[in-house]
Design a protein around this motif. Sequence first.
Motif, PDB file in Angstrom:
ATOM      1  N   ARG A  19       0.879  -1.211   0.040  1.00  0.00           N
ATOM      2  CA  ARG A  19      -0.024   0.231   0.227  1.00  0.00           C
ATOM      3  C   ARG A  19       0.797   1.122   0.067  1.00  0.00           C
ATOM      4  O   ARG A  19       0.276   2.147  -0.607  1.00  0.00           O
ATOM      5  CB  ARG A  19      -0.820   0.168   1.110  1.00  0.00           C
ATOM      6  CG  ARG A  19      -1.997  -0.934   1.135  1.00  0.00           C
ATOM      7  CD  ARG A  19      -2.988  -0.757   2.053  1.00  0.00           C
ATOM      8  NE  ARG A  19      -2.727  -1.127   3.385  1.00  0.00           N
ATOM      9  CZ  ARG A  19      -2.890  -2.532   3.885  1.00  0.00           C
ATOM     10  NH1 ARG A  19      -3.320  -3.452   2.892  1.00  0.00           N
ATOM     11  NH2 ARG A  19      -2.387  -2.772   5.199  1.00  0.00           N
ATOM     12  N   SER A  20       1.875   1.352   0.718  1.00  0.00           N
ATOM     13  CA  SER A  20       2.888   2.436   0.818  1.00  0.00           C
ATOM     14  C   SER A  20       3.621   2.742  -0.395  1.00  0.00           C
ATOM     15  O   SER A  20       3.695   3.815  -1.084  1.00  0.00           O
ATOM     16  CB  SER A  20       3.993   2.409   1.817  1.00  0.00           C
ATOM     17  OG  SER A  20       3.338   2.261   3.079  1.00  0.00           O
ATOM     18  N   VAL A  21       3.880   1.611  -1.069  1.00  0.00           N
ATOM     19  CA  VAL A  21       4.605   1.744  -2.306  1.00  0.00           C
ATOM     20  C   VAL A  21       3.642   2.390  -3.440  1.00  0.00           C
ATOM     21  O   VAL A  21       4.063   3.010  -4.314  1.00  0.00           O
ATOM     22  CB  VAL A  21       5.206   0.311  -2.761  1.00  0.00           C
ATOM     23  CG1 VAL A  21       5.653   0.441  -4.365  1.00  0.00           C
ATOM     24  CG2 VAL A  21       6.671  -0.139  -2.067  1.00  0.00           C
ATOM     25  N   GLN A  26       1.654   6.857  -6.940  1.00  0.00           N
ATOM     26  CA  GLN A  26       0.873   7.843  -7.291  1.00  0.00           C
ATOM     27  C   GLN A  26       1.511   9.166  -7.110  1.00  0.00           C
ATOM     28  O   GLN A  26       1.257  10.129  -7.961  1.00  0.00           O
ATOM     29  CB  GLN A  26      -0.389   7.822  -6.576  1.00  0.00           C
ATOM     30  CG  GLN A  26      -1.068   6.699  -6.565  1.00  0.00           C
ATOM     31  CD  GLN A  26      -2.340   6.593  -5.645  1.00  0.00           C
ATOM     32  OE1 GLN A  26      -2.376   7.232  -4.893  1.00  0.00           O
ATOM     33  NE2 GLN A  26      -3.346   5.545  -5.920  1.00  0.00           N
ATOM     34  N   GLN A  27       2.373   9.306  -6.029  1.00  0.00           N
ATOM     35  CA  GLN A  27       3.070  10.728  -5.880  1.00  0.00           C
ATOM     36  C   GLN A  27       4.123  11.049  -6.805  1.00  0.00           C
ATOM     37  O   GLN A  27       4.458  11.952  -7.477  1.00  0.00           O
ATOM     38  CB  GLN A  27       3.537  10.987  -4.593  1.00  0.00           C
ATOM     39  CG  GLN A  27       2.346  11.044  -3.382  1.00  0.00           C
ATOM     40  CD  GLN A  27       2.786  10.970  -2.281  1.00  0.00           C
ATOM     41  OE1 GLN A  27       3.949  11.041  -1.842  1.00  0.00           O
ATOM     42  NE2 GLN A  27       2.015  10.566  -1.147  1.00  0.00           N
ATOM     43  N   LEU A  28       4.991   9.955  -6.973  1.00  0.00           N
ATOM     44  CA  LEU A  28       6.346  10.147  -7.905  1.00  0.00           C
ATOM     45  C   LEU A  28       6.147   9.471  -9.278  1.00  0.00           C
ATOM     46  O   LEU A  28       6.978   9.996 -10.217  1.00  0.00           O
ATOM     47  CB  LEU A  28       7.234   9.176  -7.285  1.00  0.00           C
ATOM     48  CG  LEU A  28       7.676   9.618  -5.860  1.00  0.00           C
ATOM     49  CD1 LEU A  28       8.821   8.879  -5.017  1.00  0.00           C
ATOM     50  CD2 LEU A  28       7.923  11.083  -5.758  1.00  0.00           C
ATOM     51  N   GLY A  29       5.028   8.881  -9.403  1.00  0.00           N
ATOM     52  CA  GLY A  29       5.172   8.245 -10.927  1.00  0.00           C
ATOM     53  C   GLY A  29       5.412   6.939 -10.877  1.00  0.00           C
ATOM     54  O   GLY A  29       6.526   6.540 -10.219  1.00  0.00           O
ATOM     55  N   ASP A  32       9.813   6.161 -13.072  1.00  0.00           N
ATOM     56  CA  ASP A  32      11.025   6.092 -12.772  1.00  0.00           C
ATOM     57  C   ASP A  32      11.736   4.942 -12.372  1.00  0.00           C
ATOM     58  O   ASP A  32      11.419   3.978 -11.735  1.00  0.00           O
ATOM     59  CB  ASP A  32      11.051   7.015 -11.506  1.00  0.00           C
ATOM     60  CG  ASP A  32      12.336   7.580 -10.709  1.00  0.00           C
ATOM     61  OD1 ASP A  32      13.122   7.846 -11.860  1.00  0.00           O
ATOM     62  OD2 ASP A  32      12.771   7.796  -9.891  1.00  0.00           O
ATOM     63  N   LEU A  33      13.248   4.614 -12.704  1.00  0.00           N
ATOM     64  CA  LEU A  33      13.874   3.567 -12.347  1.00  0.00           C
ATOM     65  C   LEU A  33      13.779   3.127 -11.253  1.00  0.00           C
ATOM     66  O   LEU A  33      13.591   1.933 -10.611  1.00  0.00           O
ATOM     67  CB  LEU A  33      15.117   3.545 -12.923  1.00  0.00           C
ATOM     68  CG  LEU A  33      16.133   2.185 -12.664  1.00  0.00           C
ATOM     69  CD1 LEU A  33      15.416   1.138 -13.550  1.00  0.00           C
ATOM     70  CD2 LEU A  33      17.557   2.685 -13.181  1.00  0.00           C
ATOM     71  N   GLU A  34      14.128   3.963 -10.107  1.00  0.00           N
ATOM     72  CA  GLU A  34      14.034   3.627  -8.794  1.00  0.00           C
ATOM     73  C   GLU A  34      12.927   3.143  -8.313  1.00  0.00           C
ATOM     74  O   GLU A  34      12.585   2.097  -7.436  1.00  0.00           O
ATOM     75  CB  GLU A  34      14.578   4.759  -8.008  1.00  0.00           C
ATOM     76  CG  GLU A  34      16.113   5.060  -8.040  1.00  0.00           C
ATOM     77  CD  GLU A  34      16.257   6.009  -9.186  1.00  0.00           C
ATOM     78  OE1 GLU A  34      15.514   6.540  -9.851  1.00  0.00           O
ATOM     79  OE2 GLU A  34      17.570   6.032  -9.529  1.00  0.00           O
ATOM     80  N   MET A  35      11.729   3.686  -8.683  1.00  0.00           N
ATOM     81  CA  MET A  35      10.558   3.258  -8.442  1.00  0.00           C
ATOM     82  C   MET A  35      10.075   2.012  -8.670  1.00  0.00           C
ATOM     83  O   MET A  35       9.484   1.091  -8.202  1.00  0.00           O
ATOM     84  CB  MET A  35       9.374   4.470  -8.783  1.00  0.00           C
ATOM     85  CG  MET A  35       8.060   4.147  -8.084  1.00  0.00           C
ATOM     86  SD  MET A  35       8.013   4.521  -6.330  1.00  0.00           S
ATOM     87  CE  MET A  35       7.340   3.280  -5.715  1.00  0.00           C
ATOM     88  N   ARG A  36      10.392   1.767  -9.949  1.00  0.00           N
ATOM     89  CA  ARG A  36      10.004   0.519 -10.552  1.00  0.00           C
ATOM     90  C   ARG A  36      10.963  -0.819  -9.913  1.00  0.00           C
ATOM     91  O   ARG A  36      10.297  -1.800  -9.587  1.00  0.00           O
ATOM     92  CB  ARG A  36      10.277   0.108 -12.041  1.00  0.00           C
ATOM     93  CG  ARG A  36       9.547   1.139 -12.820  1.00  0.00           C
ATOM     94  CD  ARG A  36       9.798   0.666 -14.402  1.00  0.00           C
ATOM     95  NE  ARG A  36      11.432   1.067 -14.778  1.00  0.00           N
ATOM     96  CZ  ARG A  36      11.931   1.581 -15.790  1.00  0.00           C
ATOM     97  NH1 ARG A  36      11.209   1.777 -16.751  1.00  0.00           N
ATOM     98  NH2 ARG A  36      13.014   1.409 -15.882  1.00  0.00           N
TER      99      ARG A  36
END
Length: 96
Positions: A19-21, A26-29, A32-36
Amino acid sequence: MSVHDDLTMAQRCLDDLSRSVGRLEQQLGSTDLEMRRVRADADHLRESVALLRAAVSQPGSSRRPELVTIPDTPYDDSLWIDTDDEGLGTRGRHAP
């Protein structure tokens, strides 16, 4: 605490993480490589806990694996006739 309780607690923590991820995505998109990478790591943890839960729930899963005895006798040299000595090149040829 039993193993089942610990696995349930780990699953709840992973649900919270997911849920946090999702909120971070939603906030960062999510492009982004780090988010993926974070999403992939969270998904891998979820899969690993599911596999662990399945392994624990199978009867007899706590057995130790059967040991294989390796003999001390030397191998038959005829097994290695068609191989090259690693790092020395092919037989009959000289190194440059």
